[in-house]
Design a protein around this motif. Structure first.
Motif, PDB file in Angstrom:
ATOM      1  N   HIS A   1       5.224  -4.411   9.515  1.00 40.51           N
ATOM      2  CA  HIS A   1       6.305  -3.770  10.322  1.00 40.51           C
ATOM      3  C   HIS A   1       5.832  -5.053  11.669  1.00 40.51           C
ATOM      4  O   HIS A   1       4.821  -5.264  11.333  1.00 40.51           O
ATOM      5  CB  HIS A   1       4.703  -2.332  10.300  1.00 40.51           C
ATOM      6  CG  HIS A   1       5.401  -1.466   9.764  1.00 40.51           C
ATOM      7  ND1 HIS A   1       4.531  -1.062   8.430  1.00 40.51           N
ATOM      8  CD2 HIS A   1       6.169  -0.432   9.320  1.00 40.51           C
ATOM      9  CE1 HIS A   1       4.724  -0.091   7.523  1.00 40.51           C
ATOM     10  NE2 HIS A   1       5.729   0.089   8.389  1.00 40.51           N
TER      11      HIS A   1
ATOM     12  N   HIS B   1      -7.325  -0.367   6.267  1.00 38.23           N
ATOM     13  CA  HIS B   1      -5.668   0.021   6.904  1.00 38.23           C
ATOM     14  C   HIS B   1      -5.419   1.531   5.973  1.00 38.23           C
ATOM     15  O   HIS B   1      -5.604   2.921   5.635  1.00 38.23           O
ATOM     16  CB  HIS B   1      -4.592  -0.395   6.813  1.00 38.23           C
ATOM     17  CG  HIS B   1      -2.966   0.294   6.961  1.00 38.23           C
ATOM     18  ND1 HIS B   1      -3.010   1.269   8.181  1.00 38.23           N
ATOM     19  CD2 HIS B   1      -1.802   0.305   5.977  1.00 38.23           C
ATOM     20  CE1 HIS B   1      -1.427   2.083   7.832  1.00 38.23           C
ATOM     21  NE2 HIS B   1      -1.635   1.360   6.626  1.00 38.23           N
TER      22      HIS B   1
ATOM     23  N   HIS C   1       0.905  -1.422   0.277  1.00 36.62           N
ATOM     24  CA  HIS C   1       0.165   0.369  -0.099  1.00 36.62           C
ATOM     25  C   HIS C   1       1.381   0.832  -0.234  1.00 36.62           C
ATOM     26  O   HIS C   1       1.958   0.787   0.021  1.00 36.62           O
ATOM     27  CB  HIS C   1      -0.732   0.108   1.213  1.00 36.62           C
ATOM     28  CG  HIS C   1       0.093   0.361   2.417  1.00 36.62           C
ATOM     29  ND1 HIS C   1       0.499  -1.192   3.147  1.00 36.62           N
ATOM     30  CD2 HIS C   1      -0.048   0.978   3.370  1.00 36.62           C
ATOM     31  CE1 HIS C   1       1.102  -0.471   4.017  1.00 36.62           C
ATOM     32  NE2 HIS C   1       0.907   0.238   4.697  1.00 36.62           N
TER      33      HIS C   1
ATOM     34  N   HIS D   1       2.736   3.776   1.575  1.00 29.24           N
ATOM     35  CA  HIS D   1       3.435   4.135   3.327  1.00 29.24           C
ATOM     36  C   HIS D   1       3.142   4.962   3.849  1.00 29.24           C
ATOM     37  O   HIS D   1       3.451   6.517   2.559  1.00 29.24           O
ATOM     38  CB  HIS D   1       4.259   3.565   2.853  1.00 29.24           C
ATOM     39  CG  HIS D   1       4.221   2.225   2.503  1.00 29.24           C
ATOM     40  ND1 HIS D   1       4.448  -0.027   3.930  1.00 29.24           N
ATOM     41  CD2 HIS D   1       4.911   1.016   1.882  1.00 29.24           C
ATOM     42  CE1 HIS D   1       4.181  -0.425   3.748  1.00 29.24           C
ATOM     43  NE2 HIS D   1       4.952  -0.672   1.966  1.00 29.24           N
TER      44      HIS D   1
ATOM     45  N   ASP E   1      -0.137  -3.355   6.597  1.00 30.12           N
ATOM     46  CA  ASP E   1      -0.140  -3.276   7.897  1.00 30.12           C
ATOM     47  C   ASP E   1      -2.027  -3.661   7.992  1.00 30.12           C
ATOM     48  O   ASP E   1      -2.675  -3.117   8.375  1.00 30.12           O
ATOM     49  CB  ASP E   1      -0.106  -1.317   7.762  1.00 30.12           C
ATOM     50  CG  ASP E   1       0.804  -1.002   7.503  1.00 30.12           C
ATOM     51  OD1 ASP E   1       1.942  -1.960   7.780  1.00 30.12           O
ATOM     52  OD2 ASP E   1       1.062   0.089   7.321  1.00 30.12           O
TER      53      ASP E   1
HETATM   54 FE   LIG Z   1       0.714   0.979   6.231  1.00 26.31          FE
END
Ligand SMILES: [Fe+2]
Length: 349
Positions: free
Chosen positions: A171, A113, A57, A59, A130
Motif C-alpha cells: 500500500h 501487521h 496476508h 487483507h 503491509d
Molecule cells: Fe493489511
C-alpha cells in the motif's frame, strides 16, 4: 524479466505482476478483486500465463482477487501457512521458495501487521506487504497484529537485507511507489525508535479508525476457497477415508499435483505419481503421461494436492479431456492425514 506495479486507487493497494519472459509463466502478488479484468487483459497483452496468485496476508481493506483469478485462469492460490482463509491451494512457510518458471522468490515470515504476514524477496527487491511501508509500517491493532513481533520482523529480518534492496509495499496513500532498505532505515520515522518498547508504545497509540471495507473484506477474504461441491455432486470426489482403501490397487494411480517442496515437507501417498499442477494440460492431452496412464493402461486417476483445490480443478480438466475415470481426494493431504491415511517420505527428500 517482466515486472509491473499496478495500483488500485480505491484501497491504495499495489499489485505486482512478475514473469520470467514473454510467453512464460507469471505470478501476481496482492491482486484486488475489482481489478481482475485489468490484470487478465495485461497478461494477455504481455503474453504470459498466470500460474500463481499470492496474498502477502489476509487483507482488511479490499477483497482479494485470488478467488476470481483462480476461477478464471485455474491458477494456484498461495498464502502463508498461518492463513485463516478457508482454502488456498498452496501454503508456504518461512525459508521456502515461491517459484514459477523463470521467477524465484525467497519466502520470509514477517508477522506483526497480522499473524499471517509474509514478505517475498527477489534478488534486488523485496515485496513487504503491509509489514514495511514507505516511511511507515502497517498497523498492528487487529487481525492478531503484534507490534513486538513486527519490530522483530522489521529490525531483525527486513532491515538486514542489503541497503540498496528496493522496497515494494502492498500500500501507499501518498503516491510513493518504491523505496530502499537504506532509505527506510534512515528516514522512516517509525524506524527511528530506540528500543522495542518505544516502538510498541508508538504502535499502541496510533488510534486509527478501522478500514472502511473491513467488515466486508475480512469475511470475504476468509472464504476464498473454490466451491468443491459441484465436483462432489458429479461423483468425482472421494473422501480421504474411501481413497485410503484404494492404496496399492493396481488399477488406481494416485497423482500428486503438489510441488517437490510440499512433498518433502508433508510426505506423499505411497506409490503415487508426481505430476505438478502447472504441467497438467500437457499431461492430460493425448500423448501426455496421465493420458497414457488412463487411456492406454486403463488406470483410474486419483488426483490429490495439499487441500483439494488443485485436485478439484484437475478433475474438471481431466473430465473435459474425456478421462472419465478421473476423481480427486477431497481435502487433499490435509484431510488424508486427519483420516490416518498412509504417508511415506517423498522419494526426493
Ligand atoms: Fe493489511
Amino acid at each position: 524479466m517482466l515486472f509491473r506495479q499496478l495500483f488500485d486507487s480505491v484501497s491504495g493497494t499495489y499489485t505486482y505482476l512478475l514473469a520470467g519472459r514473454r510467453g512464460g509463466e507469471a505470478l501476481i502478488i496482492d491482486p484486488v478483486l475489482e481489478k481482475v479484468d485489468r490484470y487478465l487483459q495485461l497478461m494477455r497483452e504481455l503474453d504470459v500465463k498466470l500460474v500463481k496468485a499470492v496474498d502477502t496476508h489476509l487483507h482488511a481493506d479490499h477483497v482479494t482477487g485470488l478467488g476470481a483469478l483462480r476461477d478464471r485462469t485455474h491458477c494456484i492460490t498461495v498464502m502463508g501457512e498461518q492463513t485463516k482463509a478457508d482454502v488456498v491451494s498452496m501454503r508456504l512457510a518461512d525459508g521456502e521458495k515461491l517459484t514459477v518458471d523463470g521467477v524465484c522468490l525467497d519466502v520470509l515470515y514477517t508477522p506483526g501487521h497480522t499473524d499471517d504476514s509474509y514478505s517475498y524477496i527477489m534478488r534486488d527487491r523485496v515485496f513487504t506487504g503491509d509489514t514495511l511501508l514507505i516511511r511507515g509500517t502497517g498497523r498492528t491493532d487487529f487481525q492478531n497484529g503484534d507490534p513486538r513481533a513486527q519490530y522483530d520482523s522489521i529490525f531483525n529480518k527486513l532491515l538486514r537485507l542489503p541497503e540498496d534492496t528496493m522496497v515494494f509495499p502492498a500500500h501507499d496513500y501518498k503516491g510513493e511507489t518504491v523505496s530502499t532498505i537504506g532509505e527506510e532505515k534512515a528516514f522512516n520515522p517509525r524506524l527511528q525508535a530506540k528500543s522495542v518498547d518505544q516502538y510498541v508504545e508508538v504502535m499502541n497509540n496510533l488510534n486509527l479508525p478501522n478500514p472502511k471495507m473491513m467488515d466486508v473484506a475480512v469475511p470475504a477474504n476468509m472464504k476464498v476457497g473454490l466451491a468443491q461441491d459441484e465436483i462432489a455432486r458429479r461423483g468425482w470426489a472421494l473422501s480421504a477415508k474411501d481413497a485410503a482403501a484404494l492404496v496399492g490397487r493396481a488399477d488406481v494411480a494416485f497423482i500428486d499435483l503438489r510441488e517437490a517442496t510440499e512433498r518433502e515437507r508433508h510426505g506423499v501417498i505411497p506409490g503415487s505419481v508426481h505430476a505438478p499442477y502447472p504441467d497438467l494440460r500437457d499431461n492430460i492431452m493425448p500423448g501426455g503421461m496421465l493420458h497414457k496412464l488412463a487411456a492406454a493402461d486403463g488406470k483410474q486417476l486419483l488426483f490429490y494436492c495439499a487441500f483439494g483445490e488443485r485436485s478439484a480443478m484437475a478433475v474438471q480438466a481431466a473430465q473435459d479431456a474425456r478421462l472419465a475415470s478421473a476423481r480427486h481426494v477431497q481435502g487433499g493431504i490435509d484431510a488424508w492425514k486427519k483420516a490416518d491415511g498412509p504417508i511415506e517420505r517423498s522419494p526426493g527428500a
